[in-house]
Motif scaffolding. Structure first.
Motif, PDB file in Angstrom:
ATOM      1  N   UNK A   7       0.802  -1.222   0.000  1.00  0.00           N
ATOM      2  CA  UNK A   7       0.000   0.000   0.000  1.00  0.00           C
ATOM      3  C   UNK A   7       0.832   1.267   0.000  1.00  0.00           C
ATOM      4  N   UNK A   8       1.964   1.213   0.678  1.00  0.00           N
ATOM      5  CA  UNK A   8       2.778   2.414   0.792  1.00  0.00           C
ATOM      6  C   UNK A   8       3.954   2.319  -0.168  1.00  0.00           C
ATOM      7  N   UNK A   9       4.132   3.354  -0.969  1.00  0.00           N
ATOM      8  CA  UNK A   9       5.289   3.354  -1.858  1.00  0.00           C
ATOM      9  C   UNK A   9       6.510   3.931  -1.158  1.00  0.00           C
ATOM     10  N   UNK A  10       6.268   4.942  -0.330  1.00  0.00           N
ATOM     11  CA  UNK A  10       7.351   5.599   0.386  1.00  0.00           C
ATOM     12  C   UNK A  10       6.927   5.804   1.833  1.00  0.00           C
ATOM     13  N   UNK A  11       7.856   5.543   2.724  1.00  0.00           N
ATOM     14  CA  UNK A  11       7.626   5.794   4.140  1.00  0.00           C
ATOM     15  C   UNK A  11       8.849   6.509   4.689  1.00  0.00           C
ATOM     16  N   UNK A  12       8.603   7.603   5.384  1.00  0.00           N
ATOM     17  CA  UNK A  12       9.707   8.333   6.022  1.00  0.00           C
ATOM     18  C   UNK A  12       9.399   8.400   7.514  1.00  0.00           C
ATOM     19  N   UNK A  13      10.362   8.004   8.294  1.00  0.00           N
ATOM     20  CA  UNK A  13      10.145   8.058   9.747  1.00  0.00           C
ATOM     21  C   UNK A  13      11.457   8.295  10.463  1.00  0.00           C
ATOM     22  N   UNK A  14      11.374   8.610  11.712  1.00  0.00           N
ATOM     23  CA  UNK A  14      12.557   8.895  12.518  1.00  0.00           C
ATOM     24  C   UNK A  14      12.992   7.646  13.252  1.00  0.00           C
ATOM     25  N   UNK A  79       9.131  -2.708  15.872  1.00  0.00           N
ATOM     26  CA  UNK A  79       8.718  -1.780  16.928  1.00  0.00           C
ATOM     27  C   UNK A  79       9.544  -0.492  16.977  1.00  0.00           C
ATOM     28  N   UNK A  80      10.836  -0.593  16.650  1.00  0.00           N
ATOM     29  CA  UNK A  80      11.702   0.565  16.792  1.00  0.00           C
ATOM     30  C   UNK A  80      12.771   0.515  15.700  1.00  0.00           C
ATOM     31  N   UNK A  81      12.652   1.378  14.724  1.00  0.00           N
ATOM     32  CA  UNK A  81      13.561   1.302  13.572  1.00  0.00           C
ATOM     33  C   UNK A  81      14.863   2.040  13.853  1.00  0.00           C
ATOM     34  N   UNK A  82      15.864   1.646  13.073  1.00  0.00           N
ATOM     35  CA  UNK A  82      17.158   2.305  13.130  1.00  0.00           C
ATOM     36  C   UNK A  82      17.487   2.893  11.764  1.00  0.00           C
ATOM     37  N   UNK A  83      18.450   3.792  11.746  1.00  0.00           N
ATOM     38  CA  UNK A  83      18.837   4.417  10.488  1.00  0.00           C
ATOM     39  C   UNK A  83      19.235   3.344   9.459  1.00  0.00           C
ATOM     40  N   UNK A  84      19.837   2.268   9.945  1.00  0.00           N
ATOM     41  CA  UNK A  84      20.302   1.196   9.050  1.00  0.00           C
ATOM     42  C   UNK A  84      19.157   0.386   8.431  1.00  0.00           C
ATOM     43  N   UNK A  85      17.934   0.666   8.842  1.00  0.00           N
ATOM     44  CA  UNK A  85      16.774  -0.008   8.228  1.00  0.00           C
ATOM     45  C   UNK A  85      16.321   0.690   6.952  1.00  0.00           C
ATOM     46  N   UNK A  86      16.980   1.774   6.606  1.00  0.00           N
ATOM     47  CA  UNK A  86      16.693   2.443   5.346  1.00  0.00           C
ATOM     48  C   UNK A  86      16.938   1.476   4.195  1.00  0.00           C
ATOM     49  N   UNK A  87      15.887   1.213   3.428  1.00  0.00           N
ATOM     50  CA  UNK A  87      15.975   0.184   2.387  1.00  0.00           C
ATOM     51  C   UNK A  87      14.658   0.132   1.627  1.00  0.00           C
ATOM     52  N   UNK A 111      12.672   5.287   4.421  1.00  0.00           N
ATOM     53  CA  UNK A 111      13.791   6.166   4.775  1.00  0.00           C
ATOM     54  C   UNK A 111      13.695   6.467   6.256  1.00  0.00           C
ATOM     55  N   UNK A 112      14.723   6.107   6.994  1.00  0.00           N
ATOM     56  CA  UNK A 112      14.764   6.374   8.419  1.00  0.00           C
ATOM     57  C   UNK A 112      15.734   7.517   8.653  1.00  0.00           C
ATOM     58  N   UNK A 113      15.202   8.595   9.216  1.00  0.00           N
ATOM     59  CA  UNK A 113      16.026   9.770   9.466  1.00  0.00           C
ATOM     60  C   UNK A 113      16.694   9.636  10.831  1.00  0.00           C
ATOM     61  N   UNK A 114      18.003   9.950  10.877  1.00  0.00           N
ATOM     62  CA  UNK A 114      18.713   9.802  12.161  1.00  0.00           C
ATOM     63  C   UNK A 114      18.264  10.830  13.190  1.00  0.00           C
TER      64      UNK A 114
END
Lengths: 114, 114
Positions: A7-14, A79-87, A111-114
């Motif tokens: 459903x989601x093409x792009x997701x941006x989160x911290x 539950x809790x993403x890290x910057x390295x999960x950017x993919x 995209x996981x923002x640091x």
């Protein structure tokens, strides 16, 4: 025709935020379900898979996915993403009646923002 | 030691040329695949070989011809390249045709047709 929808093409989160990626597939009998991840510049790697049994499956790097048969869904969570999960994350379905042929969803870029 | 390896990683060529991409797997798997990933990251299966025998041939132009000299190798030859052939081509393998559906992917070969 067999199809897989993400459903989601792009997701941006911290960092430290929770992640949930949706995946739905069309009916086609017995299925095996997969989530693959493609880190920037790398090949696809298996995150987790579901064949049978407990519908909540745990994969690598803290990811898990839940198979809900009645909803034809296999959503991925962390539950809790890290910057390295950017993919890029791909849901894939093996319709057993079709042999060992994976049908992929269109992918979700995270995209996981640091 | 790379499990599924493809060469070349990058290929830039002119329209009308003929090019080949090679793939080798050292996992002892019986089944190999070619997938095409277009500019929108959508992955679609093109071909699959099981023990050197063609078992999947999706709707792919005749200009694409796979060849499997042995079960560890699956090459892809493309004749008369067109602009629309620009994509990343992924080779993959699986233990066999029937069972798990779990694929192991190579790093991809990015083809650019000018």
């Amino acid at each position: 025709a067999q199809s897989v929808s993400q459903h989601n093409h792009h997701v941006i989160l911290s960092e430290a935020a929770s992640l949930e990626l949706g995946c739905n597939y069309s009916y086609g009998g017995t299925v095996n379900l997969f989530w693959y991840v493609q880190y920037p510049g790398q090949h696809l790697q298996l995150l987790l898979k579901y064949f049978s049994g407990d519908p909540l499956v745990k994969g690598i790097k803290g990811f898990e996915a839940e198979f809900i048969k009645s909803k034809f869904s296999f959503n991925l969570r962390k539950p809790s993403v890290q910057w390295s999960d950017t993919a890029e994350y791909f849901c894939a379905v093996n319709y057993k009646a079709a042999g060992n042929k994976l049908t992929f969803g269109g992918g979700t870029r995270v995209l996981v923002k640091p | 030691d790379t499990a599924v390896s493809q060469t070349p990683k990058y290929l830039v060529t002119q329209m009308g040329n003929d090019k080949s991409i090679k793939c080798e797997q050292n996992l002892g798997h019986d089944t190999m695949y070619w997938y095409k990933q277009d500019s929108k990251k959508f992955l679609k299966i093109m071909f699959s070989y099981n023990n050197k025998e063609l078992i999947i041939n999706e709707t792919v132009p005749n200009r694409f011809s796979p060849k499997s000299p042995d079960k560890a190798h699956l090459n892809l030859h493309i004749n008369s390249l067109e602009l629309g052939d620009s994509a990343v081509y992924f080779c993959a393998s699986s233990q066999d045709w029937v069972n798990t559906g779990e694929l192991f992917f190579g790093e991809g070969s990015r083809l650019t047709v000018l």
